[in-house]
Design a protein around this motif. Sequence first.
Motif, PDB file in Angstrom:
ATOM      1  N   GLY A   3       0.829  -1.206   0.229  1.00  0.00           N
ATOM      2  CA  GLY A   3       0.171   0.314  -0.204  1.00  0.00           C
ATOM      3  C   GLY A   3       1.044   1.677  -0.097  1.00  0.00           C
ATOM      4  N   ILE A   4       2.056   1.441   1.254  1.00  0.00           N
ATOM      5  CA  ILE A   4       2.853   2.488   0.723  1.00  0.00           C
ATOM      6  C   ILE A   4       3.096   3.315  -0.739  1.00  0.00           C
ATOM      7  CG2 ILE A   4       5.647   0.911   0.439  1.00  0.00           C
ATOM      8  CD1 ILE A   4       3.695   4.292   2.953  1.00  0.00           C
ATOM      9  N   ALA A   5       3.077   2.227  -2.214  1.00  0.00           N
ATOM     10  CA  ALA A   5       4.034   2.047  -2.189  1.00  0.00           C
ATOM     11  C   ALA A   5       2.684   3.477  -4.138  1.00  0.00           C
ATOM     12  CB  ALA A   5       4.129   1.258  -3.937  1.00  0.00           C
ATOM     13  N   ILE A   6       1.402   3.531  -3.555  1.00  0.00           N
ATOM     14  CA  ILE A   6       0.223   3.749  -4.102  1.00  0.00           C
ATOM     15  C   ILE A   6       0.008   4.863  -4.813  1.00  0.00           C
ATOM     16  CG2 ILE A   6      -2.140   4.663  -3.592  1.00  0.00           C
ATOM     17  CD1 ILE A   6      -2.888   2.131  -2.029  1.00  0.00           C
ATOM     18  N   GLY A   7       0.981   5.862  -4.265  1.00  0.00           N
ATOM     19  CA  GLY A   7       1.652   7.370  -4.348  1.00  0.00           C
ATOM     20  C   GLY A   7       2.492   7.456  -5.514  1.00  0.00           C
ATOM     21  N   LEU A   8       3.533   6.622  -4.887  1.00  0.00           N
ATOM     22  CA  LEU A   8       4.847   7.171  -5.056  1.00  0.00           C
ATOM     23  C   LEU A   8       5.048   7.240  -6.741  1.00  0.00           C
ATOM     24  CD1 LEU A   8       7.346   4.901  -3.124  1.00  0.00           C
ATOM     25  CD2 LEU A   8       6.377   7.041  -3.062  1.00  0.00           C
ATOM     26  N   PRO A   9       4.334   6.696  -8.039  1.00  0.00           N
ATOM     27  CA  PRO A   9       4.006   6.646  -9.098  1.00  0.00           C
ATOM     28  C   PRO A   9       3.981   8.031  -9.508  1.00  0.00           C
ATOM     29  CG  PRO A   9       3.043   4.609  -9.279  1.00  0.00           C
ATOM     30  CD  PRO A   9       3.000   5.408  -7.839  1.00  0.00           C
ATOM     31  N   ALA A  10       2.638   8.533  -8.764  1.00  0.00           N
ATOM     32  CA  ALA A  10       3.031   9.774  -9.370  1.00  0.00           C
ATOM     33  C   ALA A  10       3.114  11.171  -9.657  1.00  0.00           C
ATOM     34  CB  ALA A  10       1.102  10.386  -9.028  1.00  0.00           C
ATOM     35  N   ASN A  11       4.619  10.277  -8.117  1.00  0.00           N
ATOM     36  CA  ASN A  11       5.685  11.607  -8.360  1.00  0.00           C
ATOM     37  C   ASN A  11       6.500  12.010  -9.186  1.00  0.00           C
ATOM     38  OD1 ASN A  11       5.246  12.244  -5.382  1.00  0.00           O
ATOM     39  ND2 ASN A  11       6.387  10.048  -4.737  1.00  0.00           N
ATOM     40  N   PHE A  12       6.516  10.328 -10.147  1.00  0.00           N
ATOM     41  CA  PHE A  12       8.060  10.252 -10.916  1.00  0.00           C
ATOM     42  C   PHE A  12       6.906  10.747 -11.918  1.00  0.00           C
ATOM     43  CE2 PHE A  12       9.562   7.378  -7.695  1.00  0.00           C
ATOM     44  CZ  PHE A  12      10.912   7.799  -7.876  1.00  0.00           C
ATOM     45  N   ILE A  13       5.143  10.183 -12.036  1.00  0.00           N
ATOM     46  CA  ILE A  13       4.547  11.264 -13.451  1.00  0.00           C
ATOM     47  C   ILE A  13       4.647  12.654 -13.374  1.00  0.00           C
ATOM     48  CG2 ILE A  13       2.667  11.002 -15.341  1.00  0.00           C
ATOM     49  CD1 ILE A  13       2.831   8.400 -13.361  1.00  0.00           C
ATOM     50  N   THR A  14       4.846  13.029 -12.600  1.00  0.00           N
ATOM     51  CA  THR A  14       4.405  14.864 -12.573  1.00  0.00           C
ATOM     52  C   THR A  14       5.208  15.672 -12.746  1.00  0.00           C
ATOM     53  OG1 THR A  14       2.830  14.405 -10.682  1.00  0.00           O
ATOM     54  CG2 THR A  14       3.447  16.434 -10.946  1.00  0.00           C
ATOM     55  N   ARG A  15       6.133  15.130 -12.492  1.00  0.00           N
ATOM     56  CA  ARG A  15       7.712  15.471 -12.989  1.00  0.00           C
ATOM     57  C   ARG A  15       8.493  15.408 -13.702  1.00  0.00           C
ATOM     58  NH1 ARG A  15       9.343  13.723  -7.258  1.00  0.00           N
ATOM     59  NH2 ARG A  15      10.568  12.000  -8.066  1.00  0.00           N
ATOM     60  N   GLY A  16       7.884  14.389 -14.611  1.00  0.00           N
ATOM     61  CA  GLY A  16       7.910  14.627 -16.291  1.00  0.00           C
ATOM     62  C   GLY A  16       8.835  13.035 -16.498  1.00  0.00           C
ATOM     63  N   GLN A  17       9.745  12.900 -15.231  1.00  0.00           N
ATOM     64  CA  GLN A  17      10.697  11.579 -15.682  1.00  0.00           C
ATOM     65  C   GLN A  17       9.537   9.830 -15.814  1.00  0.00           C
ATOM     66  OE1 GLN A  17      11.797  11.811 -11.076  1.00  0.00           O
ATOM     67  NE2 GLN A  17      12.775  12.873 -11.655  1.00  0.00           N
ATOM     68  N   ALA A  18       8.525   9.682 -15.712  1.00  0.00           N
ATOM     69  CA  ALA A  18       8.383   8.620 -16.031  1.00  0.00           C
ATOM     70  C   ALA A  18       6.348   9.190 -17.002  1.00  0.00           C
ATOM     71  CB  ALA A  18       7.842   7.719 -15.244  1.00  0.00           C
ATOM     72  N   LYS A  19       6.189   8.686 -18.110  1.00  0.00           N
ATOM     73  CA  LYS A  19       5.083   8.744 -18.778  1.00  0.00           C
ATOM     74  C   LYS A  19       4.305   8.110 -18.139  1.00  0.00           C
ATOM     75  CE  LYS A  19       6.177   4.850 -21.964  1.00  0.00           C
ATOM     76  NZ  LYS A  19       6.525   4.695 -23.061  1.00  0.00           N
ATOM     77  N   GLY A  20       3.508   7.152 -17.534  1.00  0.00           N
ATOM     78  CA  GLY A  20       2.075   6.737 -16.807  1.00  0.00           C
ATOM     79  C   GLY A  20       2.477   5.643 -17.901  1.00  0.00           C
ATOM     80  N   VAL A  21       2.012   4.282 -17.787  1.00  0.00           N
ATOM     81  CA  VAL A  21       1.771   3.353 -18.319  1.00  0.00           C
ATOM     82  C   VAL A  21       0.581   2.695 -17.881  1.00  0.00           C
ATOM     83  CG1 VAL A  21       3.866   2.714 -19.427  1.00  0.00           C
ATOM     84  CG2 VAL A  21       3.077   1.612 -17.320  1.00  0.00           C
ATOM     85  N   ALA A  22      -0.512   1.738 -18.999  1.00  0.00           N
ATOM     86  CA  ALA A  22      -1.233   0.178 -17.620  1.00  0.00           C
ATOM     87  C   ALA A  22      -1.326  -1.056 -18.749  1.00  0.00           C
ATOM     88  CB  ALA A  22      -2.455   1.026 -19.308  1.00  0.00           C
ATOM     89  N   THR A  23      -1.296  -1.702 -17.646  1.00  0.00           N
ATOM     90  CA  THR A  23      -0.814  -3.007 -17.496  1.00  0.00           C
ATOM     91  C   THR A  23      -1.469  -3.592 -19.331  1.00  0.00           C
ATOM     92  OG1 THR A  23      -2.787  -3.711 -16.298  1.00  0.00           O
ATOM     93  CG2 THR A  23       0.035  -3.431 -15.413  1.00  0.00           C
ATOM     94  N   ALA A  24      -0.921  -4.594 -19.714  1.00  0.00           N
ATOM     95  CA  ALA A  24      -2.100  -5.446 -20.704  1.00  0.00           C
ATOM     96  C   ALA A  24      -1.349  -6.833 -20.936  1.00  0.00           C
ATOM     97  CB  ALA A  24      -1.208  -5.010 -22.118  1.00  0.00           C
ATOM     98  N   PHE A  25      -2.510  -7.426 -21.434  1.00  0.00           N
ATOM     99  CA  PHE A  25      -2.191  -8.954 -21.101  1.00  0.00           C
ATOM    100  C   PHE A  25      -3.232  -9.890 -21.922  1.00  0.00           C
ATOM    101  CE2 PHE A  25      -2.946 -13.817 -18.995  1.00  0.00           C
ATOM    102  CZ  PHE A  25      -1.631 -13.932 -18.810  1.00  0.00           C
ATOM    103  N   ALA A  26      -2.115 -10.576 -22.639  1.00  0.00           N
ATOM    104  CA  ALA A  26      -2.838 -11.325 -23.597  1.00  0.00           C
ATOM    105  C   ALA A  26      -3.835 -12.612 -23.703  1.00  0.00           C
ATOM    106  CB  ALA A  26      -2.431 -11.577 -25.136  1.00  0.00           C
ATOM    107  N   GLY A  27      -3.450 -13.354 -22.719  1.00  0.00           N
ATOM    108  CA  GLY A  27      -3.946 -14.929 -21.972  1.00  0.00           C
ATOM    109  C   GLY A  27      -2.852 -15.824 -22.569  1.00  0.00           C
ATOM    110  N   VAL A  28      -2.427 -16.533 -21.549  1.00  0.00           N
ATOM    111  CA  VAL A  28      -2.108 -17.934 -22.106  1.00  0.00           C
ATOM    112  C   VAL A  28      -2.352 -19.339 -21.900  1.00  0.00           C
ATOM    113  CG1 VAL A  28      -0.254 -19.213 -20.850  1.00  0.00           C
ATOM    114  CG2 VAL A  28       0.383 -16.786 -21.247  1.00  0.00           C
ATOM    115  N   ASP A  29      -3.097 -19.572 -22.912  1.00  0.00           N
ATOM    116  CA  ASP A  29      -3.826 -21.214 -22.755  1.00  0.00           C
ATOM    117  C   ASP A  29      -3.155 -22.005 -22.512  1.00  0.00           C
ATOM    118  OD1 ASP A  29      -6.285 -22.030 -22.226  1.00  0.00           O
ATOM    119  OD2 ASP A  29      -6.695 -21.998 -24.375  1.00  0.00           O
ATOM    120  N   GLY A  30      -3.897 -23.163 -22.283  1.00  0.00           N
ATOM    121  CA  GLY A  30      -3.051 -24.676 -21.762  1.00  0.00           C
ATOM    122  C   GLY A  30      -3.201 -24.991 -20.432  1.00  0.00           C
ATOM    123  N   PRO A  31      -2.382 -26.213 -20.610  1.00  0.00           N
ATOM    124  CA  PRO A  31      -2.991 -26.833 -18.855  1.00  0.00           C
ATOM    125  C   PRO A  31      -2.915 -26.075 -17.800  1.00  0.00           C
ATOM    126  CG  PRO A  31      -1.883 -28.789 -20.680  1.00  0.00           C
ATOM    127  CD  PRO A  31      -1.825 -27.005 -21.451  1.00  0.00           C
TER     128      PRO A  31
END
Length: 422
Positions: free
Chosen positions: A228-256
């Motif tokens: 939980g302590i990390a909830i607000g940490l990405p915004a610090n870097f994004i606000t300063r322009g050091q990170a662009k902000g991304v969304a996670t993606a996943f296509a899925g893995v099928d099989g046993p």
Amino acid sequence: MLLGVIADDFTGAGDIANTLAKGLPPQGGLAVTQYLGVPTRPAAPEVEAGVISLKTRSIPAADAVAQSLAALAWLREQGCRQIVFKYCSTFDSTPEGNIGPVGEALADAFGASGVIACPAFPTVGRSVHQGHLFVHDRLLSESGMQNHPLTPMTDPDIRRWLRRQTRDAVGLVASPTVRAGAAAVRQALAACAARGETLVICDAATDADLVTLGEAAAEALLVTGGSGIAIGLPANFITRGQAKGVATAFAGVDGPEAILAGSCSGATRGQIAIHAAAHPAMALDVDAVMAGKIGVGDLAEFIAAHRGQAPLIYSSDDPAEVAALQKRYGREAVAGRLEALFADTARALIAGGVRRLVVAGGETSGAVAQALGLEALEIGPEIDPGVPILAAPDGRVALALKSGNFGAPDFFAKALAALAGK
């Protein structure tokens, strides 16, 4: 790399990797990679946050310190501007360590004091008030964690518990100060540092409190806590322009598929009961395991015989039976034998074609992850709070590594569907 995390177990590493990858709307999170152990090569240039998964929660404190400092050295080589030491939201540790010794060793490496220590994770019912840790509406010592087989938590006053592990006094920033805002928190932390308090327990009962602590830590070299302590940490870097902000993606893995459960938490026992009522399930006879009468071949055969039916193998039991087994064989002997059996079985299952693997229990997940020999994992969407999809970069296997107390009652079936991208 902007942010580095040193996690004391594998499920916790996935938990905080998930938090960093999500970030806060509308900015989003960071580009996160989870490493299984200290990497042997530099991070890819696109990685903004690196989470190193260690298995140091229950080992001797000196060994935990050494491994954590090795992780710190690699993260600093990658250029990290901030380090987070991640431990469990139920503060799992013994009076001898390891949270205090590792936290102080990392602080010493930076010459830091007045360092935030906050295990709160309100999304799953963990909150801190006046330095006392609650699980939902119960004090930690009345939550079931007092029966943990490796790290029984018998004192909810985590400032007092942490002080038993530390060299220096432990501070407290109570909720009125946190609610007063980030500037008030920074001032309080500075006062703690002036008094010689290296680690400082910070109250938090809501995500808004955690965001405030994150803002207060914007310039801090070191932060410690639960995911939980990390909830607000990405915004610090994004606000300063050091990170662009991304969304996670996943296509899925099928099989046993397969499910391995080695946790004795109440949540996992409930999940096992629900899943076993509708799917094939094999309960391990621990006496037979300790006698060498059950091995990898037996477990792999059960999974293969029930392919496509979401088969489950588990060693979970109620606290009284666990205590009896520990008395009979020794706590470390039982835990070590079961972890090794699950780890070797997981390796055999993946070699035999299993592509979706769900594992319950922090220690069990750590043993399995190490056995699979995967150096890094990509972070996919969240299955349940604190539990993301973890995918091998080559797409051959997808994992869900669940802390014992996490996940909805139907987590196992939900996780297998999520790993398939459904």
